[in-house]
Design an enzyme around this catalytic site. Sequence first.
Site, PDB file in Angstrom:
ATOM      1  N   HIS A 125       0.834  -1.205   0.000  1.00  0.00           N
ATOM      2  CA  HIS A 125       0.000   0.000   0.000  1.00  0.00           C
ATOM      3  C   HIS A 125       0.870   1.258   0.000  1.00  0.00           C
ATOM      4  O   HIS A 125       0.611   2.204  -0.758  1.00  0.00           O
ATOM      5  CB  HIS A 125      -0.910  -0.015   1.237  1.00  0.00           C
ATOM      6  CG  HIS A 125      -1.807   1.170   1.360  1.00  0.00           C
ATOM      7  ND1 HIS A 125      -3.075   1.223   0.804  1.00  0.00           N
ATOM      8  CD2 HIS A 125      -1.629   2.363   1.974  1.00  0.00           C
ATOM      9  CE1 HIS A 125      -3.631   2.385   1.073  1.00  0.00           C
ATOM     10  NE2 HIS A 125      -2.772   3.095   1.791  1.00  0.00           N
ATOM     11  N   GLU A 126       1.910   1.269   0.833  1.00  0.00           N
ATOM     12  CA  GLU A 126       2.810   2.422   0.884  1.00  0.00           C
ATOM     13  C   GLU A 126       3.601   2.564  -0.415  1.00  0.00           C
ATOM     14  O   GLU A 126       3.838   3.682  -0.889  1.00  0.00           O
ATOM     15  CB  GLU A 126       3.761   2.293   2.081  1.00  0.00           C
ATOM     16  CG  GLU A 126       3.086   2.452   3.427  1.00  0.00           C
ATOM     17  CD  GLU A 126       2.342   3.772   3.555  1.00  0.00           C
ATOM     18  OE1 GLU A 126       2.882   4.811   3.116  1.00  0.00           O
ATOM     19  OE2 GLU A 126       1.228   3.766   4.097  1.00  0.00           O
ATOM     20  N   HIS A 140       1.471   4.372  -2.806  1.00  0.00           N
ATOM     21  CA  HIS A 140       1.450   5.829  -2.621  1.00  0.00           C
ATOM     22  C   HIS A 140       2.651   6.483  -3.313  1.00  0.00           C
ATOM     23  O   HIS A 140       2.542   7.590  -3.860  1.00  0.00           O
ATOM     24  CB  HIS A 140       1.448   6.182  -1.134  1.00  0.00           C
ATOM     25  CG  HIS A 140       0.108   6.081  -0.479  1.00  0.00           C
ATOM     26  ND1 HIS A 140      -1.041   6.617  -1.024  1.00  0.00           N
ATOM     27  CD2 HIS A 140      -0.279   5.510   0.701  1.00  0.00           C
ATOM     28  CE1 HIS A 140      -2.069   6.394  -0.227  1.00  0.00           C
ATOM     29  NE2 HIS A 140      -1.645   5.712   0.817  1.00  0.00           N
ATOM     30  N   GLU A 147      -6.592   6.573  -1.472  1.00  0.00           N
ATOM     31  CA  GLU A 147      -6.507   5.352  -0.664  1.00  0.00           C
ATOM     32  C   GLU A 147      -6.979   4.140  -1.472  1.00  0.00           C
ATOM     33  O   GLU A 147      -6.364   3.069  -1.415  1.00  0.00           O
ATOM     34  CB  GLU A 147      -7.349   5.490   0.601  1.00  0.00           C
ATOM     35  CG  GLU A 147      -6.787   6.453   1.621  1.00  0.00           C
ATOM     36  CD  GLU A 147      -5.399   6.078   2.098  1.00  0.00           C
ATOM     37  OE1 GLU A 147      -4.916   4.956   1.832  1.00  0.00           O
ATOM     38  OE2 GLU A 147      -4.775   6.916   2.753  1.00  0.00           O
TER      39      GLU A 147
END
Length: 289
Positions: free
Chosen positions: A168-169, A172, A228
């Site tokens: 997930h990071e 980003h 997100e």
Amino acid sequence: MPRRRTAGRRCSAHHENAFMLQLCYLQTTKFIMTLKATALIPALLGALTLSLAACKTTGAGDIGSTLSAGSKLVTAATLSDAEMTELGNRTTADQDRKNKVAATNSKYAKRLAKLTTGWKTVDGTKLDYKVYIKNDVNAFAVPNGAIRVYSALMDKFTDDELRYVLAHEIGHVMLGHSKKAFQLAYTTAAARDAAAASGSSTAATIANSQLGDMAEALINAQFSQSQENEADDYALKLLTQHKLNARGSVTALRKLETLYGNERSMFSSHPAPGERAQRMESQIAAMKK
């Protein structure tokens, strides 16, 4: 004769101030034109007002400071990838100095190294992973590819859940979300410089700590719902490509829901974890059909 020389000096100073004032307004105009192509206008209206006020009220020396601050504002809105990387490197180094980093032979570092096997470079971007020994359940990413995970998060999450958080990071970073958050943080720091140029000693003190402020902005980044979802989608894709258990995303988000409720998560400003868990569960189920 002395009075004539004094008048000449006054005339010279007057012209110098007029010239600097014109430059100040030209700098501000350039800044406004630059901002038209960015999403940073709301955050900088106050800084723009301060810059204009400083242009009108300060002397030639102070106008020079204001011009410098105005230049930083323009730079903030047009940071190149190389400049972003350099700022990211400085910010990461600053945070690594301020936090206790897990030793390479520690259980945390060894576990993280194992979890990130095959993810040292993703989509052409080199990634750098470290663990901070902290009690907060958190993780964050810097646009230069630095990803920092807190030890408390590792204590509470399984390997599959941690892989989801890491993916997930990474999302980003790859999708430019961290860059946008970092750019806004840098712009805010530049805005404080503009405030300092207008004569605020408090603002000047804050401006000196801009690296810490920028890191704090990333740690508590207020990503939008769409960002997100995009990062979650990226994580799901990355996990699937590496044939890893994507259900870790669901259990990780459910665990956050249990820890903090459905109103906040480890990234306090992120959307409700329960809703994200349901969305991920639906996507995983659809992939199996």
